[in-house]
Structure formats: C-alpha cells, structure tokens
Design a protein around this motif. Structure first.
Motif, mmCIF file in Angstrom:
data_model
loop_
_atom_site.group_PDB
_atom_site.id
_atom_site.type_symbol
_atom_site.label_atom_id
_atom_site.label_comp_id
_atom_site.label_asym_id
_atom_site.label_seq_id
_atom_site.Cartn_x
_atom_site.Cartn_y
_atom_site.Cartn_z
ATOM 1 N N PRO A 1 0.471 -1.004 -0.256
ATOM 2 C CA PRO A 1 0.089 0.129 -0.490
ATOM 3 C C PRO A 1 0.749 1.366 -0.234
ATOM 4 O O PRO A 1 1.786 0.703 0.607
ATOM 5 N N VAL A 2 0.506 2.302 -0.483
ATOM 6 C CA VAL A 2 1.437 3.730 -0.515
ATOM 7 C C VAL A 2 0.659 4.537 -0.140
ATOM 8 O O VAL A 2 -0.626 5.200 0.066
ATOM 9 N N VAL A 3 1.339 5.986 0.323
ATOM 10 C CA VAL A 3 0.591 7.060 0.325
ATOM 11 C C VAL A 3 1.117 8.051 -0.570
ATOM 12 O O VAL A 3 3.129 7.702 -0.340
ATOM 13 N N LEU A 4 0.905 8.641 -1.334
ATOM 14 C CA LEU A 4 1.326 9.616 -2.056
ATOM 15 C C LEU A 4 1.809 11.039 -1.242
ATOM 16 O O LEU A 4 -0.078 11.496 -1.969
ATOM 17 N N GLU A 5 2.084 11.868 -1.453
ATOM 18 C CA GLU A 5 1.673 13.832 -1.128
ATOM 19 C C GLU A 5 2.866 14.173 -2.956
ATOM 20 O O GLU A 5 4.094 14.203 -2.654
ATOM 21 N N CYS A 6 2.207 14.472 -3.482
ATOM 22 C CA CYS A 6 2.621 15.338 -4.627
ATOM 23 C C CYS A 6 2.485 16.713 -4.505
ATOM 24 O O CYS A 6 1.572 16.998 -3.965
ATOM 25 N N GLY A 7 2.341 17.441 -6.431
ATOM 26 C CA GLY A 7 2.234 18.636 -6.648
ATOM 27 C C GLY A 7 0.681 18.913 -6.520
ATOM 28 O O GLY A 7 0.189 18.021 -5.416
ATOM 29 N N GLY A 8 1.234 19.851 -6.544
ATOM 30 C CA GLY A 8 0.306 20.944 -6.440
ATOM 31 C C GLY A 8 0.036 22.478 -7.257
ATOM 32 O O GLY A 8 1.112 22.360 -8.158
ATOM 33 N N LYS A 9 -0.945 23.022 -7.577
ATOM 34 C CA LYS A 9 -1.284 24.211 -8.271
ATOM 35 C C LYS A 9 -2.099 25.128 -6.758
ATOM 36 O O LYS A 9 -3.032 25.553 -7.722
ATOM 37 N N ASP A 10 -0.984 26.076 -5.872
ATOM 38 C CA ASP A 10 -2.471 25.548 -4.805
ATOM 39 C C ASP A 10 -2.832 27.499 -5.222
ATOM 40 O O ASP A 10 -1.893 28.542 -6.033
ATOM 41 N N PRO A 11 -4.125 27.461 -5.647
ATOM 42 C CA PRO A 11 -5.213 28.543 -5.529
ATOM 43 C C PRO A 11 -4.643 29.606 -4.343
ATOM 44 O O PRO A 11 -4.949 28.875 -3.769
ATOM 45 N N VAL A 12 -5.313 30.763 -4.136
ATOM 46 C CA VAL A 12 -5.306 31.862 -3.663
ATOM 47 C C VAL A 12 -6.918 32.222 -4.054
ATOM 48 O O VAL A 12 -6.338 32.777 -4.767
ATOM 49 N N ILE A 13 -7.787 32.875 -3.175
ATOM 50 C CA ILE A 13 -9.050 33.578 -3.635
ATOM 51 C C ILE A 13 -8.605 34.644 -2.904
ATOM 52 O O ILE A 13 -8.606 34.841 -1.227
ATOM 53 N N VAL A 14 -8.899 35.801 -3.585
ATOM 54 C CA VAL A 14 -9.150 36.716 -2.482
ATOM 55 C C VAL A 14 -10.248 37.795 -2.980
ATOM 56 O O VAL A 14 -10.660 38.049 -3.902
ATOM 57 N N ALA A 15 -11.842 38.393 -2.028
ATOM 58 C CA ALA A 15 -12.501 38.259 -1.715
ATOM 59 C C ALA A 15 -12.251 39.946 -1.726
ATOM 60 O O ALA A 15 -11.068 40.319 -1.455
ATOM 61 N N ALA A 16 -13.572 40.712 -2.488
ATOM 62 C CA ALA A 16 -13.333 42.243 -2.335
ATOM 63 C C ALA A 16 -13.586 43.221 -0.873
ATOM 64 O O ALA A 16 -12.828 43.391 -0.117
ATOM 65 N N ASP A 17 -13.556 41.693 0.095
ATOM 66 C CA ASP A 17 -14.098 42.617 1.729
ATOM 67 C C ASP A 17 -11.936 41.609 2.671
ATOM 68 O O ASP A 17 -12.553 41.741 3.253
ATOM 69 N N ALA A 18 -11.157 41.648 1.233
ATOM 70 C CA ALA A 18 -9.733 41.107 2.199
ATOM 71 C C ALA A 18 -9.043 42.023 3.080
ATOM 72 O O ALA A 18 -8.937 43.252 2.258
#
Ligand code: NAD
Length: 493
Positions: free
Chosen positions: A233-250
């Motif tokens: 069995p495997v655990v796979l921790e791989c890459g990402g393309k993480d988004p940042v969401i910025v709302a108008a009230d940030a």
C-alpha cells in the motif's frame, strides 16, 4: 589486484555547484538486506510499547533542536535556502515528532463498537496494530520537514522505518539517521539508504509493509505501479497548483504579504506554495500594485544574500522559464519581472497577469518564484477556477466574512483562511491532497493511522438461544430474523 568500485553520486551546493558530499548508490540486494534488518528490529520496537517509544522519539527531537545550527547549515548547503528558513523548517519538524510521540497511544487505543441488536450478545472492538516496516521516499524541497512527517508518525505507531532521501539532499537524510542512532536503544529502528530513483524503486518492491512517498506526481505514478507488483500500500504526497482566493472584503495588505511570501519563499519550491491568485475585480488593481511594490523589495541570492535561494534542482530552471514564456505567448502580461528574471541558478520574482486558464502556466506546477494574478467577477468564479485544476493540494482564502463558506466548496485537502502554510505546522490536522496531488494523509491522527492496520475482534459475551450460525438452525428462527429485519427496517445497529 583491482578493487571493485562502489557506485556513488555527489550532492551539490546549488548556489555554487560545489560538491557537498559523496554517497553510495545502493542496489536492490543492499536495500533488501536493510529492510530485513528493520523487520527483525520491528518486533523489539513494538515490545518497547508507547511509553518506551515516546522516550526515544522525544530524546531524538531534543537532540535535533540542540544541533539545529549544524543541520540548518547542512540543509542550506544542499538546497541553497537561507539558514533562517532551514531553522524554521527544523523547528516545525520537531513539533511533529513530539506530537506523534505524545499522541500515538491515545490514537491507537482499542475502540469499542455497538454490535447491533441481532448480535447484542457480542462485544465488538477494533484494535490498531503497526504494519511492521514502513518505507519512506522523500523530496529535496523541505528535506527534513517533509520526510519527518511520515517517519516520526510511522515510528510512533510502532513501525521501523527505512528512508530514502532525495539524491539532492542525501546528507540531511544521513544526518537524521545518525542523530537517531545516538538515542536509539538498539540498531535498525530507523535507517537511511542512499541512491537515485532506482534505489527508491528497490525500496518499493523490497517487501516493506507500506510505502510513504513525497515527490512529483509523475514519480508518484511510477511508485504506485511498482508497489502494486508486491501489493504494497502507498501514501502519495505529490505536487500542487495552489490557488489563492481574494474576496473584496479581504485585508489586502495581509493577503499580499502572505501570498508573495507563499509564492516566492524557498524559491517557490513549496508543494503548498501559492501559484495562482483569483482576486475580485473590485480590489484587483490595489492587490496588484501592493504585490508589485512588495516584489520590488525581495531578491534571489545565495544564502546570506537573498531573501530566497537558487533553484535546488538545475533542471527546474527550464520548466520555470517555459511557463513564463507560455503565459506571455498565451496572452498574459508581466506586472513585475519576466523571462529575463531567470538567470540560472537564480530566478528573480515574477508576477504575471491575466493568464488564460488553458495555459500550461496555469495547468502545471511551476515550482518557481512566480505568481499569476487573474481577476474574477465574483467568488463563484474564483471557486470554479480553483477547482478546475487537475491538482487539489492546498488553497488560501482571504476574506473577512466569507472564508468558511468559500473553503467548504474547494476541492482540495487543506485550506488556510486569512493565512498561508499554517496547516502544515499544526501537527493535529491531516496533510495531503486529492486528484493529482495524491492520496492518503500525513500528520495528525489520520496520518498516524496510515501506518497501522485495524484488527477487528468480536467476542461472545453470553450465548443466545438463537444460534443462526449453525447447521442446527430451525426454519422458524430464520423467519424470526426476517420479521425482525422488517420491523426494525434493517436498523440493527
Ligand atoms: P521527485 O518525484 O523527482 O523525487 C522524489 C523522490 O522519488 C526522490 O527521492 C527520488 O529519488 C525518488 N524517485 C525517483 N524515481 C523513482 C522511482 N522510479 N521509484 C522510486 N523512487 C523514485 O520529486 P522531487 O523533485 O524530489 O520533489 C518535488 C516534488 O515534490 C514537487 O512536485 C512537490 O510539489 C512535491 N512535494 C509534495 C509534498 C506534499 O506533501 N504533497 C511535499 C513536498 C514536495
């Protein structure tokens, strides 16, 4: 008489290309022998019990902190990152070791389950058992923090561990083992093996009871296929393309500060680093001007000079360069820096705007100090674009009032609201992704349970006159069960 040369490889300082160390390339036979020693040691390690293992692991974490100057310098030498960043990495890793050591017993405690009405004479329990030997394959970008997220939880659960660090950071992997051996009550509890991809492949098929992999999605697929041949069995921790969401009230100042750091720190070589921003069009101009202002104050350089270092892996420079060029060719523009920012081995900060969603620069992990800022009409569009990725590792949401609502709709493993990276440092929460970002979890109770298997034990507490599991069963008893099922509508539990 000619002596047989042992195959070896060098690790380099990516800022200067100087050799830092030379390490053997271990073959399948050597890996197999080490795994079999680890298997023998696992019986004794399990016998030590939770309190015995806790003592060893806490002593290990204390020693790591005592020697933090040494290991941070070595991390910096092998990866090129600033020593201060390396110290932070070590501190967070030590927090995970201590947490796993202190919580393993409670997480693995036998749980009692309701047996249901039909089997009310039984007791039903689930025990947790360590797997035996866990293989860990690590990346180079956080060469201590990342593997420790698997190693310490697997050890705390009662497994022995064989670890193959990245060929870019073998020194850090060897150091971890050396320091462990200073506190270990006996040998072979935790062993580091060195080599290239093939050595990792040998670990996959060596008969380890689970393989915990952290690295690229491309290699993860090969690892999973190799492990499938031995039903490992495997655990796979791989890459990402993480988004940042910025709302108008940030809070825009804080959002920009965290996002530029998340994207550029460690030369952008963070699996959970910000790669694309979806900002509400009403605050986009302000966000972009603050981002450019901040990017102007930071630069890449060798440790001691830059805010972040070189690309650790020379081949990544080509990927970063090709993504910047593709973003521009596809219609994006540069708000800060551009193709000229790439001067191997360093890449100066790059901010790109309005990059089409079908550009390779949006679709694939760049793993460099670049950030794409795209404007959205509303938060629905931001959520949809975030989720359109083939990756699903982490995400950041910046909003005073809508954070939880937006977070609940994101198809990813971890979300930080008005923060970045923080979930990686909170030991009690699981870390991992969905889709191309992998499966399984490290950290927290879920991460510890990955290195255990459940053993169900049911026991007859008293005998009932009704014995269904017998050839002596009567037809009227069968009918009674069917009638009961109807009355209770199947609610036996
Ligand atoms: P990589 O996939 O190139 O290598 C990872 C490890 O796999 C190395 O130790 C390598 O020697 C080994 N390997 C290579 N070929 C193998 C094979 N055929 N069989 C078995 N092992 C093999 O990744 P990398 O460049 O070291 O790391 C960067 C990647 O890791 C990025 O994509 C990053 O996003 C990802 N990452 C993910 C996390 C996470 O927790 N999700 C954390 C850190 C890094």
């Amino acid at each position: 008489m000619a002596t047989k040369r042992i195959p070896s490889f060098d690790s380099h300082n990516p800022a200067t290309a100087e050799v830092v160390g030379t390490y053997p390339i271990m073959n399948a036979k050597q890996v197999g022998e080490i795994v079999s020693h680890a298997r023998n040691a696992s019986i004794q390690w399990q016998k030590l019990g939770f309190s015995g293992r806790k003592k060893v692991l806490l002593a290990w974490s204390t020693l790591i902190i005592k020697r933090i100057d040494h290991i941070a310098t070595l991390i910096s030498l092998e990866t090129g990152k600033p020593v201060g960043d390396a110290k932070l990495e070590v501190s967070i890793a030590v927090g995970h070791i201590a947490w796993a050591a202190r919580h393993a017993e409670e997480i693995m405690r036998t749980s009692y389950r309701a047996p249901g009405l039909l089997l009310a004479n039984m007791s039903a329990t689930v025990q947790r058992s360590p797997l035996g030997v866990v293989g860990v394959i690590g990346p180079w970008n956080y060469p201590l923090f990342t593997p420790v997220g698997s190693i310490s939880y697997a050890l705390a659960a009662g497994n022995t561990v064989v670890f193959k660090p990245s060929e870019y950071t073998p020194g850090v992997g060897m150091w971890l083992e050396e320091i462990f051996s200073e506190v270990a009550p006996f040998a072979d509890i935790f062993t580091t093996i060195t080599g290239l991809g093939e050595t990792g492949g040998a670990l996959c098929t060596s008969g380890v009871d689970k393989l915990s992999f952290t690295g690229s999605t491309r290699t993860a697929k090969i690892v999973a296929a190799q492990c499938a041949t031995t039903m490992t069995p495997v655990v796979l921790e791989c890459g990402g393309k993480d988004p940042v969401i910025v709302a108008a009230d940030a809070n825009l100042e804080r959002a920009v500060d965290a996002t530029i750091w998340s994207a550029m720190a460690n030369a952008g070589q963070s699996c959970i680093g910000a790669e694309r921003v979806y900002v509400d069009e009403r605050v986009a101009d302000k966000f972009i001007s603050l981002a450019v202002e901040l990017a102007q104050t930071i630069h890449a350089g060798a440790p001691g000079d830059g805010n972040y270092g070189p690309a650790t892996m020379p081949s990544q420079i080509k990927v970063i360069q090709s993504h910047i060029k593709a973003a521009i060719k596809d219609g994006g523009t540069c708000a800060y820096g551009g193709p000229e920012s790439v001067k191997a081995p360093f890449v100066q900060p790059v901010i790109l705007l309005n990059v089409p969603e079908d550009s390779v620069a949006i679709e694939e992990e760049t793993f460099g100090p670049t950030i794409i800022i795209n404007q959205v009409k509303n938060m629905r569009e931001a959520i949809d674009l975030s989720n359109a990725s083939s990756y699903g590792l982490g995400a950041n949401v910046w909003s005073k009032r809508q954070g939880k609502r937006i977070a609940a709709q994101l198809a990813c493993g971890m979300v930080a609201i008005n923060s970045t990276f923080s979930f990686a440092a909170i030991a009690s929460v699981p870390f991992g992704g969905v889709k191309d970002s992998g499966y399984g979890r490290v950290h927290g109770p879920e991460g510890l349970l990955e290195y255990t298997y459940p053993r169900t034990v049911v026991r007859t507490r008293f005998n009932l006159p009704l014995n269904l599991l017998s050839f002596k069963r009567k037809v009227r008893e069968e009918n009674l069960v069917v009638r009961l099922t109807g009355w209770l509508k199947g609610r036996f539990g």
